[in-house]
Design an enzyme around this catalytic site. Sequence first.
Site, PDB file in Angstrom:
ATOM      1  N   ASP A  63     -24.098  18.555 -17.574  1.00 48.74           N
ATOM      2  CA  ASP A  63     -24.527  17.947 -16.323  1.00 48.74           C
ATOM      3  C   ASP A  63     -24.388  19.002 -15.235  1.00 48.74           C
ATOM      4  O   ASP A  63     -23.432  19.778 -15.244  1.00 48.74           O
ATOM      5  CB  ASP A  63     -23.701  16.712 -15.961  1.00 48.74           C
ATOM      6  N   LYS A 112     -22.881   7.060 -22.840  1.00 51.83           N
ATOM      7  CA  LYS A 112     -23.551   7.431 -24.087  1.00 51.83           C
ATOM      8  C   LYS A 112     -22.823   8.582 -24.774  1.00 51.83           C
ATOM      9  O   LYS A 112     -22.775   8.659 -25.998  1.00 51.83           O
ATOM     10  CB  LYS A 112     -25.012   7.795 -23.807  1.00 51.83           C
ATOM     11  N   ASP A 130     -31.274  11.486 -22.049  1.00 49.25           N
ATOM     12  CA  ASP A 130     -31.439  10.322 -21.188  1.00 49.25           C
ATOM     13  C   ASP A 130     -31.485  10.856 -19.754  1.00 49.25           C
ATOM     14  O   ASP A 130     -30.491  10.831 -19.037  1.00 49.25           O
ATOM     15  CB  ASP A 130     -30.275   9.341 -21.379  1.00 49.25           C
ATOM     16  N   CYS A 188     -33.985   4.247 -18.611  1.00 44.38           N
ATOM     17  CA  CYS A 188     -33.789   2.857 -18.174  1.00 44.38           C
ATOM     18  C   CYS A 188     -34.912   2.512 -17.199  1.00 44.38           C
ATOM     19  O   CYS A 188     -34.674   1.948 -16.129  1.00 44.38           O
ATOM     20  CB  CYS A 188     -32.410   2.641 -17.555  1.00 44.38           C
ATOM     21  N   CYS A 210     -28.149  15.274 -20.286  1.00 41.60           N
ATOM     22  CA  CYS A 210     -27.894  14.850 -18.893  1.00 41.60           C
ATOM     23  C   CYS A 210     -26.827  13.767 -18.982  1.00 41.60           C
ATOM     24  O   CYS A 210     -27.124  12.577 -18.898  1.00 41.60           O
ATOM     25  CB  CYS A 210     -29.167  14.331 -18.242  1.00 41.60           C
ATOM     26  N   ASP A 252     -27.056  23.305 -16.046  1.00 37.43           N
ATOM     27  CA  ASP A 252     -28.379  22.688 -16.061  1.00 37.43           C
ATOM     28  C   ASP A 252     -28.949  22.830 -17.471  1.00 37.43           C
ATOM     29  O   ASP A 252     -29.123  23.948 -17.978  1.00 37.43           O
ATOM     30  CB  ASP A 252     -29.281  23.384 -15.038  1.00 37.43           C
TER      31      ASP A 252
END
Length: 514
Positions: free
Chosen positions: A320, A299, A368, A443, A293, A348
């Site tokens: 993405d 990253k 992530d 996060c 993702c 996807d």
Amino acid sequence: MPKARRKKGVLNERTVIRSNQMKGKHAVKPLTTLHKKANKVQAVTTVASTSYKPSGLQCHNILHRQAAQAVRRLLAADSGHSKGVSLKSLTLAPHIENKKATYAVTCQVLKYLPVLKSVLEKASLVEVPEQMDHVVAYVLCYELLFGQGVSSRGKAERVVRKHQAEIRAALKAVLMEKGVNSVDQLLSQNTVTPPSLHPRWLRVNLLKSSVKKVVALLLNPDPIWPKPYNKPYKESDVVLDALLPDVMSLPPGSDLHDHPLVIEGVIILQSKASCMPAHALKPMAGWTVVDCCAAPGNKTTHIAALIKAAGGNGMVIAFDRDERRLERLNGNAVRAGAMHIISARLHDFLSVDPECEEMSQVQGIILDPSCSGSGTIYSRMDHLLPSSAAGPRFRGGNSFDNDEGQMGQEETERLERLASFQEAALRHALHFPAVKRLVYSTCSVHQRENEDVVAAVLPEAHSLGFRLKDPFPEWHRRGRPVLEGHDMLVRTDACLDGTDGFFVALFERTSDPT
């Protein structure tokens, strides 16, 4: 145009930046057709995001107009629980004039919003015949009461000045009703105040430079760089991180958004915590890595830089499913000089076949996924928004309160949807047959998105030959003790560690599937 000098086969960053500035270029040159397309999409996005025309009188001053537009969009997104915008993305975007001042005014308006709402209810400023927009009234009343004052230029400004006695009287009445002597006392009852400021974290882009060279440029900047970037930092201000070798920090509040090194992609504005997943993966030379993702790509470009630093060729396949976000990733990859390593795919991740020929060669995965973002409430300045009362709060002035039981039903349901997706994505990633290391990160501060997701997939991971490994043995903060191997999990605390709240889990294949 002076030619860029090379020394021992390395491009001199100072000369390249100076050359671009002498040509009047303060933006990255579009090097490829892909980058031109990314710029075009970004322009379309910018126009779309600023095309809304609110009714009523508007601010004359461009700074106030920008701040009002940012406040309006933030409040709309906050009330709709949309996570597509942030204070920084709205006030520090390339098209914003005087970014630092716009950011500051927007922060202050949000900080004083409970007071401003109460004052305006009493002053009835938005009920005058000119029909002033509520958010415009917030911005101008903030400036009148707490800021730099309001000029007489512009109809909205003149209306506020005309009613200033009524506005000031309304403020006194609000303070009396609340039983406080000052606005600061009133604000302390309504807002969450973080205990300290984070340093300004940055990552050196090893695709374009080295830590040593960047430190030298910060201590001895090019004199033709625009102010304030031509002012040298003190040696004590530039702190190399002890854990992550390509990460350093500057004093809190350091404004680098238009810094030549940022514009040229030599340094990346990225928090320390956000840099941990790529280092946890530790990609080797020649690896093919999947970023599941990927957008906006910090990253992704970090992994690309670490592959190069490992001393060999490799590839990062970045998935993405959002076209605009992927175009943003492409633009960031061009700026970072990583397009020869990164292959961006509009796809996807959950629909990718792990057994296909290309995916069967993947050795590293970084996942992530979309998450609540609760660990970034401080750096995103989300604690200034009205909904912050329902989210993670600072406990005892020095840590995050993670009591998910205090959430409302809507937020709890959203958290469950996110965790279900995160678990499905992690299970899918475990089935890539040649993967040696897999990093799962968020996060988020919520156990539901972190330890609970890892615990749910751990039996399946074991059957596929994976074990939890400790990516940073010297790091002090660990996962919550709710599963076996919690001491292998890494957490960061947004209040105690000087960076965003993050969670990192490293799965390493140690045996064949059973």
